[in-house]
Design a protein around this motif. Structure first.
Motif, PDB file in Angstrom:
ATOM      1  N   ASN A 105      -0.423  10.805   9.942  1.00 42.44           N
ATOM      2  CA  ASN A 105      -0.950  10.357  11.043  1.00 42.44           C
ATOM      3  C   ASN A 105      -0.558  11.073  12.421  1.00 42.44           C
ATOM      4  O   ASN A 105      -1.022  10.767  14.275  1.00 42.44           O
ATOM      5  CB  ASN A 105      -0.482   8.867  11.222  1.00 42.44           C
ATOM      6  CG  ASN A 105      -1.797   7.702  10.295  1.00 42.44           C
ATOM      7  OD1 ASN A 105      -2.454   8.011   9.824  1.00 42.44           O
ATOM      8  ND2 ASN A 105      -0.982   6.555  10.144  1.00 42.44           N
TER       9      ASN A 105
ATOM     10  N   ARG B 193      -8.672  -3.418  -3.676  1.00 44.56           N
ATOM     11  CA  ARG B 193      -7.828  -2.734  -3.205  1.00 44.56           C
ATOM     12  C   ARG B 193      -6.289  -2.815  -4.343  1.00 44.56           C
ATOM     13  O   ARG B 193      -5.040  -2.360  -4.485  1.00 44.56           O
ATOM     14  CB  ARG B 193      -6.826  -3.137  -2.136  1.00 44.56           C
ATOM     15  CG  ARG B 193      -8.009  -2.960  -0.643  1.00 44.56           C
ATOM     16  CD  ARG B 193      -7.171  -3.297   0.594  1.00 44.56           C
ATOM     17  NE  ARG B 193      -7.073  -4.674   0.855  1.00 44.56           N
ATOM     18  CZ  ARG B 193      -6.440  -5.321   1.455  1.00 44.56           C
ATOM     19  NH1 ARG B 193      -6.416  -4.622   2.554  1.00 44.56           N
ATOM     20  NH2 ARG B 193      -6.309  -6.650   2.038  1.00 44.56           N
TER      21      ARG B 193
ATOM     22  N   ALA C 116     -10.966   5.411   7.746  1.00 44.97           N
ATOM     23  CA  ALA C 116     -11.495   4.967   9.381  1.00 44.97           C
ATOM     24  C   ALA C 116     -11.468   3.379   9.628  1.00 44.97           C
ATOM     25  O   ALA C 116     -11.335   2.431   9.853  1.00 44.97           O
ATOM     26  CB  ALA C 116     -12.386   5.628   9.764  1.00 44.97           C
ATOM     27  N   HIS C 117     -12.036   2.736   8.530  1.00 45.46           N
ATOM     28  CA  HIS C 117     -11.813   1.873   9.037  1.00 45.46           C
ATOM     29  C   HIS C 117     -11.273   0.277   7.985  1.00 45.46           C
ATOM     30  O   HIS C 117     -12.172  -0.627   7.808  1.00 45.46           O
ATOM     31  CB  HIS C 117     -14.114   0.883   8.374  1.00 45.46           C
ATOM     32  CG  HIS C 117     -14.495   1.813   9.428  1.00 45.46           C
ATOM     33  ND1 HIS C 117     -14.453   1.801  11.281  1.00 45.46           N
ATOM     34  CD2 HIS C 117     -15.312   3.597   9.108  1.00 45.46           C
ATOM     35  CE1 HIS C 117     -15.131   3.019  11.173  1.00 45.46           C
ATOM     36  NE2 HIS C 117     -15.851   3.789  10.172  1.00 45.46           N
ATOM     37  N   GLY C 118     -10.558   0.915   7.119  1.00 44.60           N
ATOM     38  CA  GLY C 118     -10.144  -0.029   5.707  1.00 44.60           C
ATOM     39  C   GLY C 118     -10.893  -0.771   4.943  1.00 44.60           C
ATOM     40  O   GLY C 118     -12.342  -0.308   4.943  1.00 44.60           O
ATOM     41  N   VAL C 119     -10.737  -0.222   3.452  1.00 44.38           N
ATOM     42  CA  VAL C 119     -11.156  -0.635   2.303  1.00 44.38           C
ATOM     43  C   VAL C 119     -12.942  -2.081   2.551  1.00 44.38           C
ATOM     44  O   VAL C 119     -13.768  -1.663   2.379  1.00 44.38           O
ATOM     45  CB  VAL C 119     -10.314  -1.105   0.861  1.00 44.38           C
ATOM     46  CG1 VAL C 119     -10.981  -0.416   0.036  1.00 44.38           C
ATOM     47  CG2 VAL C 119      -9.571   0.430   0.916  1.00 44.38           C
ATOM     48  N   GLU C 120     -11.670  -3.157   2.399  1.00 45.06           N
ATOM     49  CA  GLU C 120     -12.330  -4.421   2.810  1.00 45.06           C
ATOM     50  C   GLU C 120     -13.796  -3.823   3.785  1.00 45.06           C
ATOM     51  O   GLU C 120     -14.645  -5.168   3.023  1.00 45.06           O
ATOM     52  CB  GLU C 120     -11.343  -5.587   2.659  1.00 45.06           C
ATOM     53  CG  GLU C 120     -10.485  -5.660   1.804  1.00 45.06           C
ATOM     54  CD  GLU C 120     -10.953  -5.698   0.413  1.00 45.06           C
ATOM     55  OE1 GLU C 120     -11.889  -6.002  -0.186  1.00 45.06           O
ATOM     56  OE2 GLU C 120     -10.222  -5.624  -0.791  1.00 45.06           O
ATOM     57  N   THR C 121     -13.951  -3.061   4.235  1.00 50.44           N
ATOM     58  CA  THR C 121     -14.704  -3.686   5.329  1.00 50.44           C
ATOM     59  C   THR C 121     -15.773  -3.029   5.551  1.00 50.44           C
ATOM     60  O   THR C 121     -16.818  -3.611   5.992  1.00 50.44           O
ATOM     61  CB  THR C 121     -14.137  -3.528   6.784  1.00 50.44           C
ATOM     62  OG1 THR C 121     -13.442  -2.084   6.758  1.00 50.44           O
ATOM     63  CG2 THR C 121     -13.392  -4.604   6.781  1.00 50.44           C
TER      64      THR C 121
ATOM     65  N   LEU D 102      -0.329   4.634   1.406  1.00 48.12           N
ATOM     66  CA  LEU D 102      -0.059   3.795   2.791  1.00 48.12           C
ATOM     67  C   LEU D 102      -0.566   2.640   3.102  1.00 48.12           C
ATOM     68  O   LEU D 102       0.227   2.337   3.459  1.00 48.12           O
ATOM     69  CB  LEU D 102       0.308   5.166   3.086  1.00 48.12           C
ATOM     70  CG  LEU D 102       1.575   6.063   2.570  1.00 48.12           C
ATOM     71  CD1 LEU D 102       2.362   7.281   3.725  1.00 48.12           C
ATOM     72  CD2 LEU D 102       2.621   5.445   2.504  1.00 48.12           C
ATOM     73  N   GLN D 103      -1.597   3.376   3.646  1.00 50.50           N
ATOM     74  CA  GLN D 103      -2.302   2.336   4.186  1.00 50.50           C
ATOM     75  C   GLN D 103      -2.362   1.202   4.213  1.00 50.50           C
ATOM     76  O   GLN D 103      -2.371  -0.364   4.624  1.00 50.50           O
ATOM     77  CB  GLN D 103      -4.181   3.066   5.536  1.00 50.50           C
ATOM     78  CG  GLN D 103      -4.885   1.967   5.722  1.00 50.50           C
ATOM     79  CD  GLN D 103      -6.161   2.461   5.944  1.00 50.50           C
ATOM     80  OE1 GLN D 103      -5.852   3.565   7.055  1.00 50.50           O
ATOM     81  NE2 GLN D 103      -7.009   1.893   5.486  1.00 50.50           N
ATOM     82  N   GLU D 104      -2.775   0.793   2.765  1.00 54.92           N
ATOM     83  CA  GLU D 104      -3.249  -0.302   1.842  1.00 54.92           C
ATOM     84  C   GLU D 104      -1.971  -0.565   0.829  1.00 54.92           C
ATOM     85  O   GLU D 104      -2.829  -1.860  -0.292  1.00 54.92           O
ATOM     86  CB  GLU D 104      -4.509  -0.039   0.834  1.00 54.92           C
ATOM     87  CG  GLU D 104      -5.911  -0.132   1.664  1.00 54.92           C
ATOM     88  CD  GLU D 104      -6.708  -0.347   2.638  1.00 54.92           C
ATOM     89  OE1 GLU D 104      -6.380  -1.671   2.800  1.00 54.92           O
ATOM     90  OE2 GLU D 104      -7.207  -0.344   3.333  1.00 54.92           O
TER      91      GLU D 104
END
Lengths: 220, 220
Positions: free
Chosen positions: B196, B144, B43-48, B133-135
């Motif tokens: 998606n 990551r 939903a928000h990305g690994v880093e955030t 795929l996202q990261e």
DNA sequence: AAATAACGTGACTGTGTAGTCATTCTTCGT
DNA sequence: ACGAAGAATGACTACACAGTCACGTTATTT
């Protein structure tokens, strides 16, 4: 495309006509900040880089960053903007060429038009392309949102192009969406590997192989 | 593949034989944490995403997170691990089939073997694939890193496969690296769009179109 | 059922970061 | 040359986060 008000914070009444020292300094700072951001984003990822990092890398004070950009998302949007414009124009020209096309031969011409329109991007802003590829599948949220928006736009326009070609009998494929997305994916992956030095082949050789792959994949 | 010591923090002497309440609770917590992390990362990305977020989403206390995982990178590695194993086995089987192959026909069989080996991944862990795929183009640094490592591995093995086929005259292409990377890019992009929900087509139709694209692109 | 040890909790500490602002420096118009 | 306004500075505030830890809870062993 930009969801915020105005891109950047600079333009609220600027003094010194173009050419003055003010103007030159302003442009220089803007470029410094954008280049510093781009460098750091590529090295560590957009989300982990802080404003302090960027200001330090750009050789300026933190407070000054906020004179030029609203926040990190705004900086990212500024970095990516030229790429978006070049791409948009290339798509426009390709679609225009497609509207003139009547046979398969002129279809290839239209794609060639597109490839040609991309050259200034590949040659002039390779690092921006790398940043795009790196972050293009980020969630549409936060600092990376402008990049994700660009990616969505590219996919949509690629599909639109292929669909147009199919509807006007310039091309026959099972599913225009699948074909378009496969091509986009192949091109992006090759660009990614090439720009990261994993493909030491000559650029024109890569381009040639890619074109033959695409044509073969696209052909009826 | 994992650069840290041991994956996860759990295995330093665990009590209660498999089947006991301790064991079940432990597995349940692990699954909760991994699923919570996966949900939030998508939903928000690994880093955030923060450890607090993950603990809250998993319905447990923060301190408990550190009983199961070293840090966020460790959690990411744990989430991605099954995908890496399935992929590795599929590649192994494909290479084995390739070593038996003597003509183009058996080459296609080898690729089919690979596709079949991927099914459990696509069906059993679609969200893990989405996260990958996202990261997958993230810098090889921080939380990551495990995903990026997997991506590098996949590209390397795809190239290795194609190179092997070319060297044994099962396939003729301009440049095996370019062909392999183009295929990987196309497949990943299609998987991305499909997972998606941007491709509402039936899965088997997408797969069929994809296969015909790949074969046409791969063929001499 | 009592002892033991893993499991689970959430307050706490130290560090780091976004964004602000009073102050100083530089450029511009006159 | 000088006053006005933009540009630049870095200390400062308020908050958020990673990782720890002393303590309470639950399962396991005997």
């Amino acid at each position: 495309m930009a969801s915020k008000e105005i891109l950047g914070r600079v333009p609220p009444e600027r003094p010194g006509q173009p050419g003055g020292k003010r103007d030159r300094n302003r442009r220089a700072r803007l470029a410094q900040l954008r280049e510093a951001g781009l460098r750091l984003f590529l090295a560590h990822g957009v989300e982990t880089v802080t404003i302090d990092d960027i200001a330090k890398e750009a050789g300026t004070a933190k407070g000054n960053f906020y004179r030029y950009f609203e926040d990190k998302e705004d900086l990212v949007a500024g970095i990516v903007q030229p790429a978006g414009e070049i791409l948009g124009e290339a798509f426009d020209r390709c679609l225009a060429a497609l509207e003139e096309a009547r046979d398969e031969r002129s279809l290839f011409g239209a794609y060639q038009t597109f490839a040609l329109g991309m050259l200034p991007l590949a040659l002039g802003h390779p690092d921006v392309v790398r940043l795009y590829l790196q972050e293009s599948r980020a969630p549409a949220e936060g600092a990376r949102a402008p990049i994700r928006a660009l990616a969505d736009d590219i996919r949509a326009r690629a599909v639109q192009l292929t669909r147009y070609a199919v509807e006007h009998d310039l091309l026959t494929v099972r599913d225009p969406r699948v074909s378009a997305l496969a091509v986009v994916g192949a091109v992006e992956q090759l660009a990614w590997s090439f720009l990261n030095g994993e493909l030491d082949a000559a650029p024109d050789e890569v381009a040639r192989t890619l074109i033959s792959l695409v044509l073969r994949g696209i052909r009826t």
